[in-house]
Design a protein around this motif. Sequence first.
Motif, PDB file in Angstrom:
ATOM      1  N   ASN A  49      38.673  35.693  39.585  1.00 35.88           N
ATOM      2  CA  ASN A  49      38.577  35.069  40.925  1.00 35.88           C
ATOM      3  C   ASN A  49      39.038  33.599  40.916  1.00 35.88           C
ATOM      4  O   ASN A  49      38.231  32.682  41.102  1.00 35.88           O
ATOM      5  N   ARG A  64      37.865  30.211  37.891  1.00 32.82           N
ATOM      6  CA  ARG A  64      36.452  30.522  37.742  1.00 32.82           C
ATOM      7  C   ARG A  64      36.257  30.980  36.315  1.00 32.82           C
ATOM      8  O   ARG A  64      36.737  32.043  35.913  1.00 32.82           O
ATOM      9  N   TYR A 108      31.757  28.845  41.620  1.00 32.59           N
ATOM     10  CA  TYR A 108      32.570  30.047  41.434  1.00 32.59           C
ATOM     11  C   TYR A 108      33.489  30.325  42.615  1.00 32.59           C
ATOM     12  O   TYR A 108      33.393  29.690  43.652  1.00 32.59           O
ATOM     13  N   ASP A 109      34.426  31.238  42.406  1.00 33.83           N
ATOM     14  CA  ASP A 109      35.381  31.724  43.415  1.00 33.83           C
ATOM     15  C   ASP A 109      36.163  30.586  44.091  1.00 33.83           C
ATOM     16  O   ASP A 109      36.165  30.469  45.330  1.00 33.83           O
ATOM     17  N   ARG A 155      29.547  31.664  51.713  1.00 28.77           N
ATOM     18  CA  ARG A 155      30.502  31.811  50.599  1.00 28.77           C
ATOM     19  C   ARG A 155      31.894  32.077  51.154  1.00 28.77           C
ATOM     20  O   ARG A 155      32.074  32.205  52.357  1.00 28.77           O
ATOM     21  N   HIS A 179      23.300  38.830  46.877  1.00 31.54           N
ATOM     22  CA  HIS A 179      24.570  39.560  46.986  1.00 31.54           C
ATOM     23  C   HIS A 179      24.520  40.369  48.279  1.00 31.54           C
ATOM     24  O   HIS A 179      24.348  41.578  48.292  1.00 31.54           O
ATOM     25  N   TYR A 245      34.996  46.560  45.682  1.00 33.27           N
ATOM     26  CA  TYR A 245      35.754  45.514  46.378  1.00 33.27           C
ATOM     27  C   TYR A 245      37.238  45.867  46.397  1.00 33.27           C
ATOM     28  O   TYR A 245      37.854  46.004  45.334  1.00 33.27           O
ATOM     29  N   VAL A 284      36.129  45.899  41.085  1.00 34.72           N
ATOM     30  CA  VAL A 284      36.281  44.697  41.915  1.00 34.72           C
ATOM     31  C   VAL A 284      37.725  44.221  41.892  1.00 34.72           C
ATOM     32  O   VAL A 284      38.303  43.975  40.833  1.00 34.72           O
ATOM     33  N   PHE A 286      39.415  41.000  43.814  1.00 43.79           N
ATOM     34  CA  PHE A 286      38.934  39.842  44.580  1.00 43.79           C
ATOM     35  C   PHE A 286      40.056  38.806  44.647  1.00 43.79           C
ATOM     36  O   PHE A 286      40.203  37.953  43.771  1.00 43.79           O
TER      37      PHE A 286
HETATM   38  C1  BMA Z   1      30.497  38.448  44.986  1.00 43.93           C
HETATM   39  C2  BMA Z   1      30.884  37.163  44.277  1.00 43.93           C
HETATM   40  C3  BMA Z   1      32.187  37.358  43.527  1.00 43.93           C
HETATM   41  C4  BMA Z   1      32.194  38.615  42.698  1.00 43.93           C
HETATM   42  C5  BMA Z   1      31.715  39.801  43.515  1.00 43.93           C
HETATM   43  C6  BMA Z   1      31.598  41.074  42.682  1.00 43.93           C
HETATM   44  O1  BMA Z   1      29.233  38.345  45.574  1.00 43.93           O
HETATM   45  O2  BMA Z   1      29.875  36.813  43.376  1.00 43.93           O
HETATM   46  O3  BMA Z   1      32.358  36.267  42.663  1.00 43.93           O
HETATM   47  O4  BMA Z   1      33.502  38.880  42.261  1.00 43.93           O
HETATM   48  O5  BMA Z   1      30.449  39.502  44.057  1.00 43.93           O
HETATM   49  O6  BMA Z   1      30.665  40.910  41.641  1.00 43.93           O
END
Ligand code: BMA
Length: 340
Positions: A49, A64, A108-109, A155, A179, A245, A284, A286
């Motif tokens: 990411n 990241r 992150y990200d 986010r 999450h 994702y 995932v 992303f």
């Molecule tokens: C999201 C974030 C991303 C991550 C995704 C899958 O909530 O935390 O950084 O790639 O979850 O784990």
Amino acid sequence: MANVKIVGNALPNIPWQDRRVESELPVWRHSENPVIDRNPAKGVARIFNSAVAPYGDKFVGVFRAETINGRPHLRMGWSEDALNWDINDNPIDFIDEDGKEYNPLYAYDPRLVKVEGEYYIIWCTDFYGASIGVAKTVDFKTFVRLENPFLPFNRNGVLFPRKINGNFVMLSRPSDSGHTPFGDIFLSESPDFVHWGKHRHVMSKGGDGWWQNVKIGGGPAPIETSEGWLMFYHGVTGTCNGFVYSMGAAILDLDDPSKVKYRAKNFVLTPEKWYEERGFVPNVIFPCATLQDADTGRIAIYYGAADTYVGIAYTTIDEIVSYVKENHEDVADDKENGKL
Ligand code: BMA
């Protein structure tokens, strides 16, 4: 020469491969993925990411990185070809506007976006929970953190690469503390990068397909084109084995990007390869950055794979724009319902 015009610079050294594998989707993978493997630097277990940008005749990246004790932080790197990266030995060191150390507990990200000659880094930071952190740099030596733009929890802050109607414009995805099992893309404007307002709803999760029925979040900085802002994003579905994702694409109105002109009802890339299906978090894709060449219409998309690797995928502006238009789906919730 493309029919749809990318508004921006030529980038003759963009990484590129023609499509090699037949697919009904408009996006294809780099054959040597992942371009960043596990243990890519001393003390770093995984990089994913992450964001890249052209810088002179080279490329700069804000990554990241997760340490070997599992802490997410941001690290820079440089590349001649945007494929092979030299990752710095240390995390980015931020200061505040008074020159005092101001480093996030975690980060992150990241997204990396150049607006009017300055590079902005936007990432998920700790502000009494997950929220959006912003910083800017001109030389990639000094990184100045700016005021927190939004309240927690939020986010996927994604800045547009130019001001629109005189204001900076940022996408974000407000959420709860974890999450989050929900989330739509919103937009906010600011005249000075301090005061953010004119909040608008942009796009909803959902639609007829299930691949984006749990939540969605902005991806790379939108690309300005003659058809509107091309926005890649991630869409999430829930399974009995956790979230999946995928990458989606939509086109937003040029003058009022809170208006969705077209959104593709299908994902444009979904986990299929070992490095997308298997890793720290399986399944995932992303996307966080693109490179594009206004002369040829080529687009290279950088995405995190399985929270473990960095992959690249390609498309052309003509192919992606026609796909999104031909596969457009009207989603009722994309209308404004909170604006007076
Ligand atoms: C999201 C974030 C991303 C991550 C995704 C899958 O909530 O935390 O950084 O790639 O979850 O784990």
